[in-house]
Design an enzyme around this catalytic site. Structure first.
Site, PDB file in Angstrom:
ATOM      1  N   LYS A   9       0.838  -1.200   0.000  1.00  0.00           N
ATOM      2  CA  LYS A   9       0.000   0.000   0.000  1.00  0.00           C
ATOM      3  C   LYS A   9       0.881   1.262   0.000  1.00  0.00           C
ATOM      4  O   LYS A   9       2.093   1.181   0.202  1.00  0.00           O
ATOM      5  CB  LYS A   9      -0.922  -0.032   1.223  1.00  0.00           C
ATOM      6  CG  LYS A   9      -1.917  -1.205   1.200  1.00  0.00           C
ATOM      7  CD  LYS A   9      -2.880  -1.078   2.375  1.00  0.00           C
ATOM      8  CE  LYS A   9      -3.861  -2.234   2.403  1.00  0.00           C
ATOM      9  NZ  LYS A   9      -4.840  -2.082   3.499  1.00  0.00           N
ATOM     10  N   TYR A  49     -12.342  -2.370  -3.493  1.00  0.00           N
ATOM     11  CA  TYR A  49     -12.867  -2.415  -2.135  1.00  0.00           C
ATOM     12  C   TYR A  49     -14.394  -2.399  -2.109  1.00  0.00           C
ATOM     13  O   TYR A  49     -14.984  -2.010  -1.095  1.00  0.00           O
ATOM     14  CB  TYR A  49     -12.306  -1.236  -1.329  1.00  0.00           C
ATOM     15  CG  TYR A  49     -10.877  -1.457  -0.838  1.00  0.00           C
ATOM     16  CD1 TYR A  49     -10.521  -2.636  -0.181  1.00  0.00           C
ATOM     17  CD2 TYR A  49      -9.904  -0.479  -0.991  1.00  0.00           C
ATOM     18  CE1 TYR A  49      -9.225  -2.839   0.291  1.00  0.00           C
ATOM     19  CE2 TYR A  49      -8.605  -0.675  -0.522  1.00  0.00           C
ATOM     20  CZ  TYR A  49      -8.282  -1.859   0.118  1.00  0.00           C
ATOM     21  OH  TYR A  49      -7.004  -2.059   0.595  1.00  0.00           O
ATOM     22  N   ARG A  85      -1.418 -14.689   3.856  1.00  0.00           N
ATOM     23  CA  ARG A  85      -2.206 -14.010   4.898  1.00  0.00           C
ATOM     24  C   ARG A  85      -1.544 -14.194   6.274  1.00  0.00           C
ATOM     25  O   ARG A  85      -1.511 -13.275   7.073  1.00  0.00           O
ATOM     26  CB  ARG A  85      -3.644 -14.565   4.931  1.00  0.00           C
ATOM     27  CG  ARG A  85      -4.425 -14.338   3.645  1.00  0.00           C
ATOM     28  CD  ARG A  85      -5.124 -13.027   3.572  1.00  0.00           C
ATOM     29  NE  ARG A  85      -6.127 -12.857   4.599  1.00  0.00           N
ATOM     30  CZ  ARG A  85      -6.872 -11.766   4.714  1.00  0.00           C
ATOM     31  NH1 ARG A  85      -6.709 -10.753   3.855  1.00  0.00           N
ATOM     32  NH2 ARG A  85      -7.774 -11.654   5.658  1.00  0.00           N
ATOM     33  N   ASN A 112      -1.927  -0.188   7.027  1.00  0.00           N
ATOM     34  CA  ASN A 112      -1.404  -1.494   7.464  1.00  0.00           C
ATOM     35  C   ASN A 112      -0.518  -2.151   6.404  1.00  0.00           C
ATOM     36  O   ASN A 112      -0.453  -3.367   6.296  1.00  0.00           O
ATOM     37  CB  ASN A 112      -2.547  -2.403   7.930  1.00  0.00           C
ATOM     38  CG  ASN A 112      -3.536  -2.721   6.823  1.00  0.00           C
ATOM     39  OD1 ASN A 112      -3.426  -2.196   5.716  1.00  0.00           O
ATOM     40  ND2 ASN A 112      -4.480  -3.599   7.097  1.00  0.00           N
ATOM     41  N   HIS A 115      -1.912  -5.435   1.363  1.00  0.00           N
ATOM     42  CA  HIS A 115      -3.201  -6.088   1.144  1.00  0.00           C
ATOM     43  C   HIS A 115      -2.931  -7.453   0.521  1.00  0.00           C
ATOM     44  O   HIS A 115      -2.022  -7.602  -0.299  1.00  0.00           O
ATOM     45  CB  HIS A 115      -4.067  -5.261   0.177  1.00  0.00           C
ATOM     46  CG  HIS A 115      -5.272  -6.023  -0.308  1.00  0.00           C
ATOM     47  ND1 HIS A 115      -6.438  -6.086   0.413  1.00  0.00           N
ATOM     48  CD2 HIS A 115      -5.452  -6.807  -1.400  1.00  0.00           C
ATOM     49  CE1 HIS A 115      -7.302  -6.874  -0.238  1.00  0.00           C
ATOM     50  NE2 HIS A 115      -6.718  -7.322  -1.332  1.00  0.00           N
ATOM     51  N   GLU A 126      -9.315 -10.149  -7.929  1.00  0.00           N
ATOM     52  CA  GLU A 126      -8.342  -9.063  -7.765  1.00  0.00           C
ATOM     53  C   GLU A 126      -7.220  -9.143  -8.806  1.00  0.00           C
ATOM     54  O   GLU A 126      -6.780  -8.121  -9.322  1.00  0.00           O
ATOM     55  CB  GLU A 126      -7.792  -9.078  -6.331  1.00  0.00           C
ATOM     56  CG  GLU A 126      -8.896  -8.727  -5.325  1.00  0.00           C
ATOM     57  CD  GLU A 126      -8.505  -8.910  -3.862  1.00  0.00           C
ATOM     58  OE1 GLU A 126      -7.389  -9.399  -3.593  1.00  0.00           O
ATOM     59  OE2 GLU A 126      -9.323  -8.561  -2.997  1.00  0.00           O
TER      60      GLU A 126
HETATM   61  P1  CMP Z   1      -7.240  -4.653   3.488  1.00  0.00           P
HETATM   62  O1  CMP Z   1      -6.762  -6.049   3.702  1.00  0.00           O
HETATM   63  O2  CMP Z   1      -6.613  -3.879   2.402  1.00  0.00           O
HETATM   64  O3  CMP Z   1      -8.810  -4.693   3.250  1.00  0.00           O
HETATM   65  C1  CMP Z   1      -9.690  -3.719   3.709  1.00  0.00           C
HETATM   66  C2  CMP Z   1      -8.985  -2.650   4.480  1.00  0.00           C
HETATM   67  O4  CMP Z   1      -9.814  -1.806   5.214  1.00  0.00           O
HETATM   68  C3  CMP Z   1      -8.080  -3.269   5.495  1.00  0.00           C
HETATM   69  O5  CMP Z   1      -6.990  -3.874   4.867  1.00  0.00           O
HETATM   70  C4  CMP Z   1      -7.759  -2.103   6.405  1.00  0.00           C
HETATM   71  O6  CMP Z   1      -6.607  -1.393   5.980  1.00  0.00           O
HETATM   72  C5  CMP Z   1      -8.978  -1.216   6.184  1.00  0.00           C
HETATM   73  N1  CMP Z   1      -9.743  -1.062   7.425  1.00  0.00           N
HETATM   74  C6  CMP Z   1     -10.316  -2.021   8.141  1.00  0.00           C
HETATM   75  N2  CMP Z   1     -10.930  -1.488   9.218  1.00  0.00           N
HETATM   76  C7  CMP Z   1     -10.710  -0.158   9.163  1.00  0.00           C
HETATM   77  C8  CMP Z   1     -11.071   0.937   9.993  1.00  0.00           C
HETATM   78  N3  CMP Z   1     -11.798   0.750  11.108  1.00  0.00           N
HETATM   79  N4  CMP Z   1     -10.669   2.160   9.620  1.00  0.00           N
HETATM   80  C9  CMP Z   1      -9.951   2.358   8.498  1.00  0.00           C
HETATM   81  N5  CMP Z   1      -9.583   1.348   7.669  1.00  0.00           N
HETATM   82  C10 CMP Z   1      -9.947   0.115   8.013  1.00  0.00           C
END
Ligand code: CMP
Length: 143
Positions: A9, A49, A85, A112, A115, A126
């Site tokens: 990311k 998303y 994962r 984080n 993905h 995807e």
């Molecule tokens: P990802 O695996 O990319 O898939 C969905 C993303 O939503 C997840 O990683 C997080 O980065 C994001 N996400 C999940 N919960 C929250 C939250 N409460 N606030 C902001 N982002 C979130």
């Protein structure tokens, strides 16, 4: 052979973690069959998303993923979807174990670092969303 979609990311790209992340999956024994540094458009972010459209953080999620370049990848290998994962760690870095990518490098759930597809259906969807068939290679790693 099983394939998965992984993406460093914008926070991971800005923190110079592409090499570290690629290295972890290479060292594990998985095969990189596609990769590109790209800027995600609003439209692609909303498609990618889509399942989170009704969540309160959807706007924030789309804004963040389009805020700078990402490094999109396709990796191949036995059980690569679930193993990747595990290597990524829990979505919320508060719960991700040390030794995992998020456990080692991330603090907040929004930023984080990485993905990864969560199922074989998501992986197919995807991969097709981000890559054209001719952008993926197929090769024998015997050399
Ligand atoms: P990802 O695996 O990319 O898939 C969905 C993303 O939503 C997840 O990683 C997080 O980065 C994001 N996400 C999940 N919960 C929250 C939250 N409460 N606030 C902001 N982002 C979130």
């Amino acid at each position: 052979m099983e394939k998965t979609f992984l993406m460093v990311k914008p926070d991971g790209v800005q923190r110079n973690l592409i090499g570290e992340i690629v290295s972890r999956f290479e060292s594990k024994g998985f095969t990189l069959v596609g990769g590109k540094l790209m800027q995600i458009t609003q439209e692609l972010a909303e498609q990618h998303y889509g399942e989170h459209k009704e969540r309160p953080f959807f706007g924030e999620l789309v804004e963040f993923i389009t805020s700078g370049p990402v490094f999109a990848m396709v990796w191949e290998g036995e059980n690569v979807i679930s193993t990747a994962r595990l290597m990524m760690g829990a979505t919320n870095p508060k719960e991700s174990a040390p030794g995992t990518i998020r456990g080692d490098f991330a603090v907040t759930v929004g930023k984080n670092i990485i993905h990864g597809s969560d199922s074989s259906e998501s992986a197919v969807r995807e991969i097709n969303l981000f890559f054209k068939e001719e952008e993926l290679v197929s090769y024998d790693k015997s050399i």
